[in-house]
Design an enzyme around this catalytic site. Structure first.
Site, PDB file in Angstrom:
ATOM      1  N   ASP A 150      37.696  58.744  12.457  1.00  0.00           N
ATOM      2  CA  ASP A 150      36.391  58.627  11.822  1.00  0.00           C
ATOM      3  C   ASP A 150      36.566  58.491  10.309  1.00  0.00           C
ATOM      4  O   ASP A 150      37.355  57.685   9.850  1.00  0.00           O
ATOM      5  CB  ASP A 150      35.501  59.812  12.211  1.00  0.00           C
ATOM      6  CG  ASP A 150      34.031  59.539  11.960  1.00  0.00           C
ATOM      7  OD1 ASP A 150      33.556  59.851  10.854  1.00  0.00           O
ATOM      8  OD2 ASP A 150      33.358  58.986  12.846  1.00  0.00           O
ATOM      9  N   TYR A 298      27.778  59.088   3.502  1.00  0.00           N
ATOM     10  CA  TYR A 298      27.506  57.731   3.972  1.00  0.00           C
ATOM     11  C   TYR A 298      26.889  56.884   2.851  1.00  0.00           C
ATOM     12  O   TYR A 298      27.236  55.724   2.668  1.00  0.00           O
ATOM     13  CB  TYR A 298      26.564  57.767   5.180  1.00  0.00           C
ATOM     14  CG  TYR A 298      27.231  58.238   6.440  1.00  0.00           C
ATOM     15  CD1 TYR A 298      27.598  57.337   7.432  1.00  0.00           C
ATOM     16  CD2 TYR A 298      27.501  59.583   6.651  1.00  0.00           C
ATOM     17  CE1 TYR A 298      28.219  57.764   8.594  1.00  0.00           C
ATOM     18  CE2 TYR A 298      28.126  60.024   7.807  1.00  0.00           C
ATOM     19  CZ  TYR A 298      28.482  59.112   8.783  1.00  0.00           C
ATOM     20  OH  TYR A 298      29.109  59.538   9.925  1.00  0.00           O
ATOM     21  N   HIS A 355      35.662  59.352  20.947  1.00  0.00           N
ATOM     22  CA  HIS A 355      35.632  59.445  19.495  1.00  0.00           C
ATOM     23  C   HIS A 355      36.137  60.787  18.971  1.00  0.00           C
ATOM     24  O   HIS A 355      36.822  60.842  17.947  1.00  0.00           O
ATOM     25  CB  HIS A 355      34.202  59.205  19.012  1.00  0.00           C
ATOM     26  CG  HIS A 355      34.063  59.194  17.529  1.00  0.00           C
ATOM     27  ND1 HIS A 355      34.533  58.168  16.738  1.00  0.00           N
ATOM     28  CD2 HIS A 355      33.508  60.100  16.669  1.00  0.00           C
ATOM     29  CE1 HIS A 355      34.274  58.433  15.466  1.00  0.00           C
ATOM     30  NE2 HIS A 355      33.655  59.598  15.397  1.00  0.00           N
TER      31      HIS A 355
END
Length: 379
Positions: A150, A298, A355
C-alpha cells in the site's frame, strides 16, 4: 526526404530510449518542517524516548456511550456488502465491541513490545521516506532492507530513490506502475500474452479486464476520491463516531481481502481475521484521534498533479523482490515491474491472500521476504 526524416526520428527515439532507460537518478535529499507555525530555530531534538500505550476508564466509558447512541440505518434486502458495510452485521460488531472486546487486555498485549518515540519533521510520501531514512541513521543503521505494501510500497520505493546506497534490498507486495503503454498491452495481451511478457497466471489475474480492473477500480476507489479532495470533511464524521469509523475501515478488510466477499452478509470478515484484531486496529485510530491526519496523506500525495511528480518517472536501481498476492486490488505482472524496478531478482505468485497480506497471511509474506533476503545474502 520524408522517409529519411522518419527513419532519423525513429533512430533518434531508439537511441534515446536505450541511453535513458537505465539512467540512475536519485531524488534530492532535502529537508522539511511540517509542524504548526514556522520551523523552530533551535536544533531538532534527536532523542529516542520509550513510552507505553495507555488507556483509562474515562476513555473506555466515553467510547461505550458513543457506541450506545449509534443510529443504524437498516440495509436493503439481500444487499450483502454491495452497498458497503452491511448494517445487520455491524450490529454484531457493536455487540462484541460493547460486551466482549477487552481494550485493556489489548493494551497489555501491545505493551509486550517495546515502544519508542522520536521527533523527525514529517508529510507526503517522499518526506515520509526521508523521515524513515533519518530514523534508521538515528538508530545506528547505515544499511538496511525495506518492505512495504500500500502506501508503504511507495514510501519504500521513495527511500530507494533517495538513498540507494543505503538500501540493501527492497521487498514489495504492491506496486504503483503507471504507463500509457500498458493500456495497449491490456487490450492485446489476452490474445498475444507472450508478446507482452504475460504468463498464464498473469492472464488469469488480469482478465477479463472490464471486471478485474475497470469495474473493480470503480467499486473500490470511492474513498480515495474523497480523501484526495476533502479529507477533513469525512474526517469530522469518523473522528466523532466510533461506529462510523469501524464501518468505514472494516469494509475495506472485507472486499480488499477478497472481492467475492461482497456477496456475503458478513462480508467474510471472520474468515480471515479475528474481531479482536480488527477492533484493535480501529481503536488505534480512535484513541489517538488520527483518522483525519491519515486521510490528509491522500490529499498531500494525490491532490495535485500526481502523475507529474518526479519520483513517478524515476526508475529504481536497488535489488528488488515482489510478492504478488492473487486478491490484491490490481495485479502487476513481472514484465511491468521490471520497467521501473531494474534489478528485480525475485517475483513470487502467492497462493492466496489479498491487500492486507501482513495481517491476513503473515507467514506467507514472511517466507517470501526471507527468500528474497537469502538470495541477496548469498550473492
Amino acid at each position: 526526404m520524408w522517409l529519411e526524416i522518419l527513419l532519423t526520428s525513429v533512430l533518434g527515439f531508439v537511441i534515446y530510449w536505450f541511453v535513458s532507460r537505465d539512467k540512475e537518478e536519485t531524488l534530492p535529499l532535502e529537508d522539511g518542517w511540517w509542524g504548526p507555525g514556522p520551523r523552530p530555530p533551535t536544533q531538532e531534538d534527536e532523542s529516542i524516548r520509550p513510552f507505553k500505550v495507555e488507556t483509562s476508564d474515562e476513555e473506555i466509558n466515553d467510547l461505550h456511550q458513543r457506541i450506545e447512541k449509534a443510529r443504524i440505518t437498516p440495509p436493503l434486502e439481500d444487499s450483502h456488502f454491495h452497498y458497503g458495510f452491511n448494517s445487520n452485521y455491524l450490529k454484531k460488531i457493536i455487540s462484541y465491541w460493547q460486551n466482549e472486546f477487552d481494550w485493556k487486555k489489548q493494551v497489555e498485549i501491545l505493551n509486550r513490545y517495546p515502544h519508542f518515540k522520536t521527533k523527525i519533521e514529517g508529510l507526503n510520501s517522499v518526506a515520509t521516506a526521508r523521515i524513515f531514512y533519518k530514523l534508521m541513521l538515528r538508530l545506528g543503521f547505515q544499511e538496511f532492507y525495506i518492505q512495504g505494501g500500500d502506501w508503504g510500497s511507495l514510501i519504500c520505493t521513495n527511500i530507494a530513490q533517495l538513498v540507494p546506497s543505503h538500501v540493501k534490498g527492497l521487498h514489495l507486495n504492491m506496486a504503483f506502475i503507471i504507463r500509457n503503454f500498458y493500456i495497449l498491452t491490456l487490450a492485446l495481451g489476452r490474445h498475444f500474452p507472450r508478446l507482452f511478457g504475460f504468463t498464464k497466471r498473469d492472464v488469469e489475474l488480469l482478465y477479463p479486464v472490464k471486471e478485474k480492473i475497470f469495474y473493480s477500480t470503480l467499486r473500490e476507489s470511492g474513498y480515495m476520491h474523497i480523501q484526495c479532495t476533502k479529507p477533513d470533511t469525512v474526517g469530522c464524521a469518523l473522528n466523532d463516531s466510533p461506529v462510523g469509523l469501524a464501518a468505514y475501515i472494516l469494509e475495506k478488510f472485507s472486499t480488499w481481502t477478497n472481492a467475492e466477499f461482497r456477496n456475503l452478509e458478513d462480508g467474510g470478515l471472520e474468515r480471515k481475521f479475528s474481531l479482536d484484531d480488527l477492533l484493535t486496529n480501529i481503536m488505534l485510530y480512535w484513541t489517538t484521534g488520527t483518522i483525519t491526519s491519515s486521510q490528509r496523506f491522500y490529499k498531500e500525495n494525490m491532490g495535485q498533479n500526481f502523475l507529474a511528480i518526479q519520483h513517478e518517472r524515476m526508475k529504481v536501481h536497488v535489488p528488488t523482490g515482489f510478492a504478488a498476492f492473487p486478491c490484491e486490488l490490481l495485479h502487476v505482472p513481472e514484465k511491468w515491474l521490471k520497467f521501473k524496478y531494474r534489478k528485480l531478482i525475485s517475483y513470487s505468485y502467492m497462493p492466496r491472500g489479498g491487500h492486507f497480506a501482513a495481517l491476513e497471511e503473515p507467514e506467507l509474506l514472511a517466507r517470501d521476504i526471507c527468500k528474497f533476503v537469502g538470495l541477496l545474502e548469498r550473492q
